[in-house]
Design a protein around this motif. Structure first.
Motif, PDB file in Angstrom:
ATOM      1  N   HIS A   1     -57.988   4.923  -6.933  1.00 33.10           N
ATOM      2  CA  HIS A   1     -57.611   3.601  -6.448  1.00 33.10           C
ATOM      3  C   HIS A   1     -58.466   2.601  -5.980  1.00 33.10           C
ATOM      4  O   HIS A   1     -58.282   1.546  -6.040  1.00 33.10           O
ATOM      5  CB  HIS A   1     -56.439   3.857  -5.098  1.00 33.10           C
ATOM      6  CG  HIS A   1     -55.046   4.410  -5.328  1.00 33.10           C
ATOM      7  ND1 HIS A   1     -55.059   5.284  -6.312  1.00 33.10           N
ATOM      8  CD2 HIS A   1     -53.881   3.878  -5.289  1.00 33.10           C
ATOM      9  CE1 HIS A   1     -53.692   5.578  -6.436  1.00 33.10           C
ATOM     10  NE2 HIS A   1     -53.038   4.383  -5.968  1.00 33.10           N
ATOM     11  N   PHE A   2     -59.597   3.124  -5.490  1.00 31.76           N
ATOM     12  CA  PHE A   2     -60.637   2.192  -4.709  1.00 31.76           C
ATOM     13  C   PHE A   2     -62.011   2.294  -5.258  1.00 31.76           C
ATOM     14  O   PHE A   2     -62.685   1.352  -5.360  1.00 31.76           O
ATOM     15  CB  PHE A   2     -60.613   2.596  -3.317  1.00 31.76           C
ATOM     16  CG  PHE A   2     -59.383   2.466  -2.624  1.00 31.76           C
ATOM     17  CD1 PHE A   2     -58.602   1.787  -2.608  1.00 31.76           C
ATOM     18  CD2 PHE A   2     -59.104   3.623  -1.847  1.00 31.76           C
ATOM     19  CE1 PHE A   2     -57.435   1.672  -1.891  1.00 31.76           C
ATOM     20  CE2 PHE A   2     -57.805   3.974  -1.084  1.00 31.76           C
ATOM     21  CZ  PHE A   2     -57.054   2.829  -1.251  1.00 31.76           C
ATOM     22  N   GLN A   3     -62.364   3.072  -6.100  1.00 31.90           N
ATOM     23  CA  GLN A   3     -63.722   3.188  -6.807  1.00 31.90           C
ATOM     24  C   GLN A   3     -63.570   2.737  -8.191  1.00 31.90           C
ATOM     25  O   GLN A   3     -64.195   2.090  -8.879  1.00 31.90           O
ATOM     26  CB  GLN A   3     -64.312   4.798  -6.655  1.00 31.90           C
ATOM     27  CG  GLN A   3     -65.810   4.658  -7.226  1.00 31.90           C
ATOM     28  CD  GLN A   3     -66.575   4.065  -6.343  1.00 31.90           C
ATOM     29  OE1 GLN A   3     -66.357   3.767  -5.217  1.00 31.90           O
ATOM     30  NE2 GLN A   3     -67.816   3.644  -6.763  1.00 31.90           N
ATOM     31  N   GLY A   4     -62.239   3.145  -9.104  1.00 33.15           N
ATOM     32  CA  GLY A   4     -62.182   2.952 -10.560  1.00 33.15           C
ATOM     33  C   GLY A   4     -61.848   3.898 -11.094  1.00 33.15           C
ATOM     34  O   GLY A   4     -61.404   5.003 -10.829  1.00 33.15           O
ATOM     35  N   PRO A   5     -61.727   3.988 -12.561  1.00 30.51           N
ATOM     36  CA  PRO A   5     -61.350   4.876 -13.337  1.00 30.51           C
ATOM     37  C   PRO A   5     -61.871   6.205 -13.410  1.00 30.51           C
ATOM     38  O   PRO A   5     -63.122   6.039 -12.884  1.00 30.51           O
ATOM     39  CB  PRO A   5     -61.395   4.338 -14.809  1.00 30.51           C
ATOM     40  CG  PRO A   5     -61.353   2.927 -14.543  1.00 30.51           C
ATOM     41  CD  PRO A   5     -61.737   2.653 -13.206  1.00 30.51           C
ATOM     42  N   LEU A   6     -61.390   7.210 -13.117  1.00 26.77           N
ATOM     43  CA  LEU A   6     -61.974   8.434 -12.771  1.00 26.77           C
ATOM     44  C   LEU A   6     -62.803   8.964 -14.145  1.00 26.77           C
ATOM     45  O   LEU A   6     -62.271   8.699 -15.043  1.00 26.77           O
ATOM     46  CB  LEU A   6     -60.964   9.502 -12.317  1.00 26.77           C
ATOM     47  CG  LEU A   6     -60.290   9.421 -11.128  1.00 26.77           C
ATOM     48  CD1 LEU A   6     -58.893  10.369 -11.008  1.00 26.77           C
ATOM     49  CD2 LEU A   6     -61.020   9.418  -9.826  1.00 26.77           C
ATOM     50  N   PRO A   7     -63.962   9.698 -13.711  1.00 28.39           N
ATOM     51  CA  PRO A   7     -64.815  10.125 -14.690  1.00 28.39           C
ATOM     52  C   PRO A   7     -64.041  11.318 -15.612  1.00 28.39           C
ATOM     53  O   PRO A   7     -63.087  12.082 -15.034  1.00 28.39           O
ATOM     54  CB  PRO A   7     -66.163  10.494 -14.021  1.00 28.39           C
ATOM     55  CG  PRO A   7     -65.439  10.749 -12.651  1.00 28.39           C
ATOM     56  CD  PRO A   7     -64.488   9.814 -12.316  1.00 28.39           C
TER      57      PRO A   7
ATOM     58  N   ALA B   1     -56.305  14.488 -12.059  1.00 34.07           N
ATOM     59  CA  ALA B   1     -56.727  13.089 -12.462  1.00 34.07           C
ATOM     60  C   ALA B   1     -55.609  12.321 -13.036  1.00 34.07           C
ATOM     61  O   ALA B   1     -55.831  11.065 -12.860  1.00 34.07           O
ATOM     62  CB  ALA B   1     -58.274  13.220 -13.409  1.00 34.07           C
ATOM     63  N   ARG B   2     -54.845  13.200 -13.787  1.00 31.86           N
ATOM     64  CA  ARG B   2     -53.758  12.376 -14.488  1.00 31.86           C
ATOM     65  C   ARG B   2     -52.800  11.806 -13.315  1.00 31.86           C
ATOM     66  O   ARG B   2     -52.253  10.755 -13.385  1.00 31.86           O
ATOM     67  CB  ARG B   2     -52.839  13.381 -15.440  1.00 31.86           C
ATOM     68  CG  ARG B   2     -53.650  13.467 -16.784  1.00 31.86           C
ATOM     69  CD  ARG B   2     -52.577  14.352 -17.646  1.00 31.86           C
ATOM     70  NE  ARG B   2     -51.328  13.670 -17.789  1.00 31.86           N
ATOM     71  CZ  ARG B   2     -50.263  14.369 -18.152  1.00 31.86           C
ATOM     72  NH1 ARG B   2     -50.476  15.791 -18.266  1.00 31.86           N
ATOM     73  NH2 ARG B   2     -49.050  13.922 -18.307  1.00 31.86           N
ATOM     74  N   VAL B   3     -52.709  12.647 -12.346  1.00 34.10           N
ATOM     75  CA  VAL B   3     -51.404  12.379 -11.395  1.00 34.10           C
ATOM     76  C   VAL B   3     -52.014  11.304 -10.469  1.00 34.10           C
ATOM     77  O   VAL B   3     -51.310  10.431 -10.381  1.00 34.10           O
ATOM     78  CB  VAL B   3     -51.283  13.689 -10.502  1.00 34.10           C
ATOM     79  CG1 VAL B   3     -50.657  13.411  -9.186  1.00 34.10           C
ATOM     80  CG2 VAL B   3     -50.637  14.912 -11.174  1.00 34.10           C
ATOM     81  N   ALA B   4     -53.308  11.205 -10.276  1.00 38.61           N
ATOM     82  CA  ALA B   4     -53.799  10.438  -9.186  1.00 38.61           C
ATOM     83  C   ALA B   4     -53.945   8.983  -9.922  1.00 38.61           C
ATOM     84  O   ALA B   4     -53.748   7.865  -9.325  1.00 38.61           O
ATOM     85  CB  ALA B   4     -55.354  10.665  -8.725  1.00 38.61           C
ATOM     86  N   SER B   5     -54.171   9.037 -11.124  1.00 41.74           N
ATOM     87  CA  SER B   5     -54.148   7.828 -11.822  1.00 41.74           C
ATOM     88  C   SER B   5     -52.902   7.224 -12.465  1.00 41.74           C
ATOM     89  O   SER B   5     -52.505   5.832 -12.664  1.00 41.74           O
ATOM     90  CB  SER B   5     -54.798   7.904 -13.581  1.00 41.74           C
ATOM     91  OG  SER B   5     -56.264   8.459 -12.992  1.00 41.74           O
TER      92      SER B   5
END
Length: 519
Positions: free
Chosen positions: A284-290, A56-60
């Protein structure tokens, strides 16, 4: 088909037309990075939550550069038609997204002939769903004229500004009194501050008139026009402006519209090492990860109810000595049914370059068909993602599973300087391989049914403070540790709330007593 901002609308129309009848959709992404620092490296001890926190850190932190979509349709003959799209995407300029790429990643993409100019200059803009919703809500707010009246009144102080605007207002007065014409330019090219002043003055002096700024060659300066409209014309103009706002918001949504189509079609989604792609896609498309993997799984599964990870299928089958995408494709392509590519999608007919997202999506779909034809797309592996180096597999529709085959023991608290040979030496001649967790712990994997042999090998060994327990016992201990950590966190939150309440009560009491003394 290569897709940039120039031909995006046409490609989107095609994609929208073919998705409803698709058999499945293969995807792939090229990113600006997959490692933030050592703390995000995958290890053998990662479970779903710990791997999720890392990724999640990487993808954000990093960005998607290309998004590949290949739509597969099965024909009555059993053959397939494949239509690959290679989308270049780049964040919408006002989105606030930071584009981040390390020099090693840039060198990797340069080696594979990535077109950086096409990415930056031709990339399709996008925002995530949360930002789109905010923009759409703003576009649906009160009309511009009402917003203007809510602003603080502009006051001019510079002599030149006063002279310029007075000339415009005199011109406006003469035109209004003449009753001639539907529209007139009252101010030539001027800045936004002066236009705002003129807007407010004309609105106050001539409430039935409509003012409008129009573009010039200089994007910072516009001309100001005034329009004489009937009530019906004003309403029509207002409706057109609202439609234009919606078009502008949709244009900024950009590639988000492809994400919508992929979610709406509810077709099986196929990818290779798919957990990475899904995380980047959601961030990228849904928003900040939970915050937790369970929340994220619920999110993904609701958007895309059926996924297949070709890495998971290939490793699970044990039939492929090398499961990297390029090698897997070579092993599977002759097992797959016949596949044709129609006119307009011939970019990869004669082959393509790996690490181009459209091509990788295409070969991933071919590999999937080859494994499906070989009976390797097992129902038990639906919605299951491979986690590199981990002994676990991530299930999107249930609890994660131990993926490692064999008898697994957890070895811990050995000296940091121990090498693989030191640990293997504890188990004598038993066949074993290691899954390293960190410098002082690892999983030792033996053939099935080796528990008694492992205990015998360890009997009498001077292992000191080292811990050696079967996997089942280790998982039980981890669950207990997680439970204790959760209870501790909840207790700390509760105690902090109680302290805050006590402090507020004390302050209130002190204030009341101070008030009584003042009386």
């Amino acid at each position: 088909m290569e897709v940039t901002n120039e031909n995006f609308e046409a490609a989107l129309t095609q994609l929208e037309a073919i998705l409803p009848t698709a058999s499945f959709v293969a995807i792939d992404e090229e990113m600006t990075g997959i490692r933030v620092d050592k703390s995000t490296d995958p290890t053998g001890g990662d479970n779903g939550q710990s791997r999720y926190q890392k990724m999640a850190r990487v993808a954000s932190h990093f960005n998607i550069m290309q998004f590949g979509v290949c739509v597969f349709h099965k024909e009555e003959s059993g053959s397939y038609i494949a239509r690959p799209f290679n989308f270049y995407i780049f964040p919408e300029e006002n989105s606030g997204v930071v584009v981040s790429m390390g020099s090693n990643t840039a060198a990797f993409h340069r080696t594979h002939k990535f077109d950086f100019n096409k990415w930056v200059y031709g990339g399709i803009p996008f925002v995530h769903q949360a930002r789109y919703d905010a923009m759409a809500a703003h576009a649906a707010t009160t009309p511009a004229k009402e917003q203007q009246s809510d602003r603080k009144k502009v006051v001019l102080t510079r002599e030149d500004d006063i002279t310029f605007t007075q000339t415009a207002l005199d011109k406006m007065k003469a035109w209004a009194e003449s009753g001639e014409g539907k529209e007139m330019e009252i101010a030539p090219s001027c800045n936004g501050f002066l236009r705002r002043f003129l807007h407010q003055e004309i609105e106050e002096l001539y409430p039935d008139m409509v003012t409008e700024s129009r573009d010039t060659e200089d994007k910072w300066r516009k001309t100001l026009w005034v329009l004489r409209l009937t009530e019906e014309e004003k309403q029509t103009r207002l409706e057109e402006k609202e439609k234009e706002k919606k078009r502008e918001v949709e244009a900024k949504a950009g590639f988000l519209r492809v994400f919508w189509l992929l979610c709406q079609c509810k077709k099986p989604i196929v990818g290779h090492n798919l957990m990475y792609d899904l995380l980047f896609m959601c961030s990228h498309f849904q928003g900040p990860l939970p915050g937790t993997v369970e929340q994220w799984k619920e999110q993904v599964h609701s958007l895309m109810p059926l996924i297949w990870d070709t890495k998971m299928l290939s490793v699970s089958s044990g039939a492929y000595p090398d499961t990297m995408l390029e090698k897997l494709y070579e092993s599977c392509k002759d097992k797959a049914p016949a596949i044709t590519v129609p006119e307009g999608f011939e970019r990869y007919t004669a082959g393509g370059g790996f690490h181009e997202a459209g091509y990788d999506a295409y070969v991933t779909g071919v590999a999937f068909l080859g494994m499906e034809a070989s009976g390797q797309a097992l129902e038990t592996l639906r919605n299951t993602c491979y986690m590199m180096r981990s002994i676990f597999a991530l299930r999107l529709d249930g609890e994660d599973e131990v993926f490692e085959k064999g008898c697994v023991w957890h070895v811990s608290d050995f000296p940091a300087e121990f090498a693989t040979s030191d640990i293997l030496g504890l188990f004598g001649d038993l066949k074993c391989h290691l899954r390293w967790i960190n410098d002082t712990s690892a999983f030792a994997v033996f053939p099935d049914g080796s528990d008694d042999a492992v205990r015998s090998a360890l009997a009498g060994k001077p292992i000191g403070e080292m811990g050696t327990v079967p996997l089942a016992k280790y998982l039980e201990m981890e669950k207990e540790r997680e439970k204790e950590a959760k209870e501790k966190a909840e207790r700390e939150i509760r105690e902090a709330a109680e302290r805050a309440a006590e402090k507020a009560t004390a302050e209130k009491k002190e204030k009341e007593e101070g008030g009584k003394k003042a009386e």
